[in-house]
Design a protein around this motif. Structure first.
Motif, PDB file in Angstrom:
ATOM      1  N   LEU A 262      -2.515  25.050   8.909  1.00  0.00           N
ATOM      2  CA  LEU A 262      -1.959  26.369   8.499  1.00  0.00           C
ATOM      3  C   LEU A 262      -1.624  27.228   9.703  1.00  0.00           C
ATOM      4  N   GLU A 263      -0.499  27.874   9.594  1.00  0.00           N
ATOM      5  CA  GLU A 263      -0.083  28.839  10.618  1.00  0.00           C
ATOM      6  C   GLU A 263       0.324  30.104   9.869  1.00  0.00           C
ATOM      7  N   MET A 264      -0.206  31.204  10.296  1.00  0.00           N
ATOM      8  CA  MET A 264       0.135  32.463   9.615  1.00  0.00           C
ATOM      9  C   MET A 264       0.694  33.460  10.624  1.00  0.00           C
ATOM     10  N   SER A 265       1.641  34.225  10.164  1.00  0.00           N
ATOM     11  CA  SER A 265       2.153  35.277  11.043  1.00  0.00           C
ATOM     12  C   SER A 265       2.404  36.550  10.222  1.00  0.00           C
ATOM     13  N   LEU A 266       2.230  37.655  10.909  1.00  0.00           N
ATOM     14  CA  LEU A 266       2.408  38.970  10.275  1.00  0.00           C
ATOM     15  C   LEU A 266       3.470  39.721  11.067  1.00  0.00           C
ATOM     16  N   LEU A 267       4.489  40.215  10.365  1.00  0.00           N
ATOM     17  CA  LEU A 267       5.580  40.911  11.042  1.00  0.00           C
ATOM     18  C   LEU A 267       5.751  42.305  10.442  1.00  0.00           C
ATOM     19  N   LYS A 268       6.119  43.213  11.308  1.00  0.00           N
ATOM     20  CA  LYS A 268       6.548  44.547  10.817  1.00  0.00           C
ATOM     21  C   LYS A 268       8.029  44.585  11.069  1.00  0.00           C
ATOM     22  N   GLY A 269       8.778  44.515  10.006  1.00  0.00           N
ATOM     23  CA  GLY A 269      10.227  44.398  10.154  1.00  0.00           C
ATOM     24  C   GLY A 269      10.501  43.065  10.829  1.00  0.00           C
TER      25      GLY A 269
ATOM     26  N   CYS B 258      -3.596  39.679   5.863  1.00  0.00           N
ATOM     27  CA  CYS B 258      -2.676  38.785   5.200  1.00  0.00           C
ATOM     28  C   CYS B 258      -3.502  37.570   4.819  1.00  0.00           C
ATOM     29  N   LEU B 259      -3.418  37.175   3.587  1.00  0.00           N
ATOM     30  CA  LEU B 259      -4.381  36.226   3.060  1.00  0.00           C
ATOM     31  C   LEU B 259      -3.643  35.093   2.349  1.00  0.00           C
ATOM     32  N   ALA B 260      -3.945  33.863   2.785  1.00  0.00           N
ATOM     33  CA  ALA B 260      -3.340  32.695   2.139  1.00  0.00           C
ATOM     34  C   ALA B 260      -4.451  31.990   1.362  1.00  0.00           C
ATOM     35  N   PRO B 261      -4.402  31.988   0.048  1.00  0.00           N
ATOM     36  CA  PRO B 261      -5.513  31.469  -0.736  1.00  0.00           C
ATOM     37  C   PRO B 261      -5.396  29.959  -0.986  1.00  0.00           C
ATOM     38  N   ASP B 262      -6.537  29.397  -1.179  1.00  0.00           N
ATOM     39  CA  ASP B 262      -6.673  28.008  -1.633  1.00  0.00           C
ATOM     40  C   ASP B 262      -5.795  27.024  -0.848  1.00  0.00           C
TER      41      ASP B 262
ATOM     42  N   GLY C 232       0.803  -1.224   0.000  1.00  0.00           N
ATOM     43  CA  GLY C 232       0.000   0.000   0.000  1.00  0.00           C
ATOM     44  C   GLY C 232       0.837   1.275   0.000  1.00  0.00           C
ATOM     45  N   ILE C 233       0.323   2.308  -0.617  1.00  0.00           N
ATOM     46  CA  ILE C 233       0.975   3.637  -0.603  1.00  0.00           C
ATOM     47  C   ILE C 233      -0.075   4.662  -0.188  1.00  0.00           C
ATOM     48  N   GLN C 234       0.263   5.336   0.803  1.00  0.00           N
ATOM     49  CA  GLN C 234      -0.657   6.384   1.288  1.00  0.00           C
ATOM     50  C   GLN C 234      -0.431   7.636   0.446  1.00  0.00           C
ATOM     51  N   VAL C 235      -1.496   8.140  -0.168  1.00  0.00           N
ATOM     52  CA  VAL C 235      -1.399   9.409  -0.911  1.00  0.00           C
ATOM     53  C   VAL C 235      -2.057  10.491  -0.066  1.00  0.00           C
ATOM     54  N   ASP C 236      -1.239  11.419   0.372  1.00  0.00           N
ATOM     55  CA  ASP C 236      -1.766  12.589   1.098  1.00  0.00           C
ATOM     56  C   ASP C 236      -1.793  13.784   0.136  1.00  0.00           C
ATOM     57  N   ILE C 237      -2.830  14.564   0.234  1.00  0.00           N
ATOM     58  CA  ILE C 237      -2.901  15.735  -0.670  1.00  0.00           C
ATOM     59  C   ILE C 237      -2.890  17.039   0.130  1.00  0.00           C
ATOM     60  N   TYR C 238      -2.485  18.067  -0.539  1.00  0.00           N
ATOM     61  CA  TYR C 238      -2.518  19.408   0.082  1.00  0.00           C
ATOM     62  C   TYR C 238      -2.678  20.443  -1.023  1.00  0.00           C
ATOM     63  N   SER C 239      -2.957  21.642  -0.581  1.00  0.00           N
ATOM     64  CA  SER C 239      -3.015  22.765  -1.537  1.00  0.00           C
ATOM     65  C   SER C 239      -2.378  24.000  -0.870  1.00  0.00           C
ATOM     66  N   PHE C 240      -1.450  24.516  -1.498  1.00  0.00           N
ATOM     67  CA  PHE C 240      -0.734  25.720  -0.973  1.00  0.00           C
ATOM     68  C   PHE C 240      -0.067  26.372  -2.191  1.00  0.00           C
ATOM     69  N   PRO C 241      -0.913  26.792  -3.130  1.00  0.00           N
ATOM     70  CA  PRO C 241      -0.360  27.127  -4.449  1.00  0.00           C
ATOM     71  C   PRO C 241       0.278  28.515  -4.557  1.00  0.00           C
TER      72      PRO C 241
ATOM     73  N   GLU D 232      -9.654  26.365   1.008  1.00  0.00           N
ATOM     74  CA  GLU D 232     -10.127  27.557   1.707  1.00  0.00           C
ATOM     75  C   GLU D 232      -9.058  28.647   1.719  1.00  0.00           C
ATOM     76  N   THR D 233      -9.546  29.857   1.792  1.00  0.00           N
ATOM     77  CA  THR D 233      -8.632  30.994   1.873  1.00  0.00           C
ATOM     78  C   THR D 233      -8.686  31.499   3.296  1.00  0.00           C
ATOM     79  N   LYS D 234      -7.543  31.535   3.898  1.00  0.00           N
ATOM     80  CA  LYS D 234      -7.494  31.940   5.291  1.00  0.00           C
ATOM     81  C   LYS D 234      -6.745  33.266   5.390  1.00  0.00           C
ATOM     82  N   SER D 235      -7.124  34.012   6.362  1.00  0.00           N
ATOM     83  CA  SER D 235      -6.456  35.320   6.470  1.00  0.00           C
ATOM     84  C   SER D 235      -6.237  35.715   7.903  1.00  0.00           C
ATOM     85  N   LEU D 236      -5.342  36.608   8.036  1.00  0.00           N
ATOM     86  CA  LEU D 236      -4.950  37.120   9.333  1.00  0.00           C
ATOM     87  C   LEU D 236      -5.087  38.635   9.236  1.00  0.00           C
ATOM     88  N   GLU D 237      -5.677  39.261  10.197  1.00  0.00           N
ATOM     89  CA  GLU D 237      -5.901  40.713  10.131  1.00  0.00           C
ATOM     90  C   GLU D 237      -5.374  41.394  11.358  1.00  0.00           C
TER      91      GLU D 237
END
Ligand SMILES: *[C@@H]1O[C@H](CO)[C@@H](O)[C@H](O)[C@H]1NC(C)=O
Ligand SMILES: *[C@@H]1O[C@H](CO)[C@@H](O)[C@H](O)[C@H]1NC(C)=O
Ligand SMILES: *[C@@H]1O[C@H](CO)[C@@H](O)[C@H](O)[C@H]1NC(C)=O
Length: 737
Positions: free
Chosen positions: A148-155, A137-141, A107-116, A174-179
């Motif tokens: 998913l982990e998102m971070s926003l930095l200033k400098g 800050c928006l990470a699409p699809d 058997g071979i496990q096929v895992d899928i993801y999307s981070f295009p 899904e499109t996820k965002s950080l504000e």
């Protein structure tokens, strides 16, 4: 959880290895246990066998759902290709290979993801200092977003970090965002915003994407200002330059517009400096400058007023002009600010112009030539332009001052003698502006203003007279006659002319003296020098003359010495020496007396040397007209000579007697010498006595031959008597008798 799955696959692999080791027929898969495939990509699972020449393959999913892929068998290999990878491919795929009775499965496990795609950073608005802004800050699809982990930095500093741990109800992209909302400060300029997204699907190598955005901080335009040069109030034809500035970040773009009547703006320029040339009245209005940048706009208005340009009239030369009578003058009327003016000229009192008008373009000239008294007016130039009239005047004033003054003296300058100087200025106008000044050297002798009323316009000759007594010290000084014709304008200099004359003061001749060498009484034939000298300035000229009988003078010589080399009796007389110069005459005289010894005595008897008794006999003695000569008539006798009483040398015997016969002697004698003549008278007796000659005849005779010398002698004696004082005429007469 990914960890759990790995553990499961790990266990089955161990089992499979143990089993295969015991069998010659073996199965292998590639990838070995598991593959991670991105949605949309293509992925192939390969199943290959060893230990069997022609195995048969079959693929299935663990839960027996459709394969959603294509199988291709190639000898000992079977390849399952999923293209594109979809959610339906997220399974554990089992490859079963059969070789005779042998059967192997793996058997071979096929895992899928999307981070295009890289995350996107969105700002709710342009960044402005002090204005809160929301950064998204928006990470699409993304799939699976729970990883998913998102971070926003200033400098370098983290502003926000987020993990998306919610349950996933269904498989979907899904499109996820950080504000985050923050307020930019000025220090933020130049910093960057970093949006980082991590997809934790592979424990060892999480998928990570990030987007960096430089912080563009803006300042809205403000303090928009306009500078206008030269002015907002303009005249037709002027140019104006308007410069607009506006503060902001980025530097605002400047737009110039003009506000139209309907309120709309008409764009004129995108340049901060707006120059409008050759403006017309229609260009009046409101001009708008707008500073614009991405965060705002700020406007400023300015109103320009363009006024109709008034035309101007200028008349040259000046508001007044002085013209010389007989000369010419050109009056020029020039217009500015009008393209085609019309001109007209007139005098203020509407008298004829008496001149030539020439108008061309914006200029008109009136030429007065020759200038005469008719031209003394105020001339007006009227200009009409655009239904408007303008008038300018010029006052023509006349003058005449054509020649330098003339200096005249009443006579030569003589020391001590009053002289009148006449300084004359000819053909002057207007003489009531005339001033004549007479100066000796630097000293004003006299000054005169001719302020009399002028009754009519005419050229007049004015003069200044003054009497002064020159002295010899004045010689060399300069007499100046200065004439000034003042102008009616106070500020302008008077016209000025002058004449000069250097003074030479004469001294009249005096002390004229005559030197006679050797003496004024001379013997005929001897030389004489008459030398004359006279004092005076300039040195007197000497003029020698001889005084004739009538008293008039006969000029002889202009030498100082008059020489007579050999004097003759005729040279006797009065000699006059005159010392002459401009200042006068001084004379002196000398009398030359030339003495001659008596000669040419004639002793005659009338009627004859032989007469009859009773005849009238005249014995006369003449001595050749010699003056200053005594004549002595005698009758010789043995007893002694008798001096006869003669009248002018003539002795008359009224009635001759016999005794009258005898020797008669006449002696002519002067200071130089004497001469003798004698004759013998014979008297014969007669019977009757009778007169033969009339007394008239006798008188006539006397007059012609004797009277003239006699008068000369009398004058001589008279003078001699006067000069010497001791010589008496009576005595002289006596001695003659
Ligand atoms: C603005 O005008 C100045 C002077 O006329 C010129 O040198 C400059 O290039 C212009 N700038 C633009 C943006 O047109
Ligand atoms: C001076 O000159 C003027 C003009 O020639 C003349 O009228 C006037 O009589 C003169 N006076 C004398 C004293 O010569
Ligand atoms: C007259 O003058 C001349 C020249 O000076 C001189 O030679 C001569 O001797 C003078 N004669 C007399 C008589 O003085």
């Amino acid at each position: 959880m990914p960890g759990k799955m790995v553990v499961i696959f790990g266990a089955s692999a161990v089992l499979w290895i143990m089993f295969a080791a015991s069998q010659a027929f073996k199965i292998e898969t590639s990838p070995e246990y598991r593959t991670l495939a991105q949605i949309g990509d293509s992925v192939s699972l390969t199943c290959s066998t060893t230990g069997c020449e022609s195995p048969s393959f079959s693929w299935r999913t663990q839960i027996d759902s459709p394969l959603n892929g294509k199988v291709r068998n190639e000898g000992t290999k079977s390849i399952l290709t999923m293209d594109p990878v979809r959610f339906e491919n997220e399974h554990s795929y089992l490859c079963t290979a059969t070789c005779g009775s042998g059967k192997e499965e793996k058997g071979i496990q096929v895992d899928i993801y999307s981070f295009p795609k890289d995350p996107e950073i969105h700002l709710s608005a342009p960044l402005q200092v002090g204005k809160p802004v929301t950064v998204k800050c928006l990470a699409p699809d993304v799939y699976p977003f729970d990883r998913l982990e998102m971070s926003l930095l200033k400098g370098d500093s983290l502003m926000k970090n987020q993990e998306f741990l919610e349950d996933m109800d269904k498989k979907s992209l899904e499109t996820k965002s950080l504000e985050i909302t923050f307020t930019p400060v000025i220090e933020d300029i130049g910093k960057v915003l970093v949006c980082r997204a991590k997809l934790h699907i592979d424990e060892i190598n999480p998928k990570e994407r990030e987007t960096v955005k430089e912080l563009q901080v803006y300042i809205s335009p403000k303090n928009t200002a306009i500078s206008v040069h030269p002015s907002t109030s303009l005249q037709e034809g002027d140019a104006v330059t308007m410069t607009c500035s506006s503060e902001g970040l980025p530097a605002p773009e400047i737009l110039w517009s003009k506000k139209l009547d309907n309120g709309n703006l008409q764009l004129l320029s995108g340049n901060a400096t707006l120059t409008l040339i050759a403006m017309r009245m229609e260009d009046s209005g409101i001009y708008v400058c707008e500073g614009i940048n991405p965060v705002g706009r700020n406007r400023k208005e300015v109103e320009l007023i363009v006024q109709e340009k008034p035309f101007t009239v200028d008349i040259v030369p000046g508001p007044r002009v002085t013209a010389q009578v007989g000369g010419s003058v050109v009056l020029t009327c020039a217009v500015e600010g009008c393209e085609s003016p019309s001109f007209s000229w007139r005098t203020q009192i509407d008298s004829p112009l008496s001149g030539t008008v020439r108008s061309e373009g914006a200029m008109s000239t009136l030429t007065l030539n020759p200038v005469s008294f008719d031209h003394e007016h105020s001339y007006l130039c009227t200009v009409t332009c655009r239904q408007k009239k303008l008038e300018k005047g010029i006052q023509v004033e006349l003058y005449s001052f054509p020649r330098d003054p003339e200096i005249e003296m009443s006579g030569p300058l003589v020391h001590g003698k009053p002289v009148t100087v006449n300084c004359t200025v000819p053909s002057v106008y207007p003489f009531d502006h005339l001033e004549i000044e007479l100066l000796k050297g630097e000293t004003t002798l006299m000054n005169k203003f001719f302020l009399e009323e002028m009754e009519r316009k005419a050229l007049e000759t004015k003069s200044l007279e003054m009497t002064f007594i020159p002295t010899t010290e004045d010689t060399g000084k300069v007499l100046v006659c200065q004439a000034k014709l003042h102008s009616s304008e106070m500020e302008s200099d008077p016209k000025q002319r002058q004449s000069t004359q250097t003074l030479y003061v004469n001294v009249a001749p005096k002390d004229t003296t005559i030197l006679v060498s050797p003496s004024h009484v001379l013997v005929e034939g001897s030389p004489v020098n008459l030398t004359c000298s006279s004092d005076g300035f300039p040195a007197p000229k000497i003029l020698w003359s001889r005084q004739l009988n009538g008293g008039e003078l006969q000029p002889l010589s202009e030498d100082t010495t008059l020489t007579i080399i050999s004097t003759k009796i005729e040279d006797s007389g009065i000699y006059v020496c005159e010392g002459i110069n401009q200042a006068g005459i001084s004379k002196n005289t000398v009398e030359l007396i030339i003495q001659v010894s008596p000669k040419d005595i004639q002793l005659t008897v009338f009627p004859s040397e032989s007469v009859k008794e009773g005849d009238t006999v005249i014995i006369s003695c003449t001595c050749g007209n010699l003056p200053e000569t005594w004549i002595i008539l005698k009758k010789k006798a043995e007893t002694g000579d008798t001096v006869l009483k003669s009248v002018g040398g003539a002795y008359t015997i009224r009635k001759a007697q016999l005794e009258d016969a005898g020797v008669y002697e006449c002696e002519s004698k002067n200071e130089v010498g004497s001469q003798l003549r004698s004759l013998t008278l014979d008297v014969k007796g007669r019977e009757n006595n009778k007169d033969y000659f009339s007394p008239e005849l006798l008188v006539l005779y006397c007059v012609s031959s004797l009277i003239i010398p006699a008068i000369g002698m009398i004058i001589y004696f008279a003078r001699k008597a006067n000069m010497k004082g001791s010589y008496s005429l009576v005595e002289a007469q006596k001695s003659k008798v």
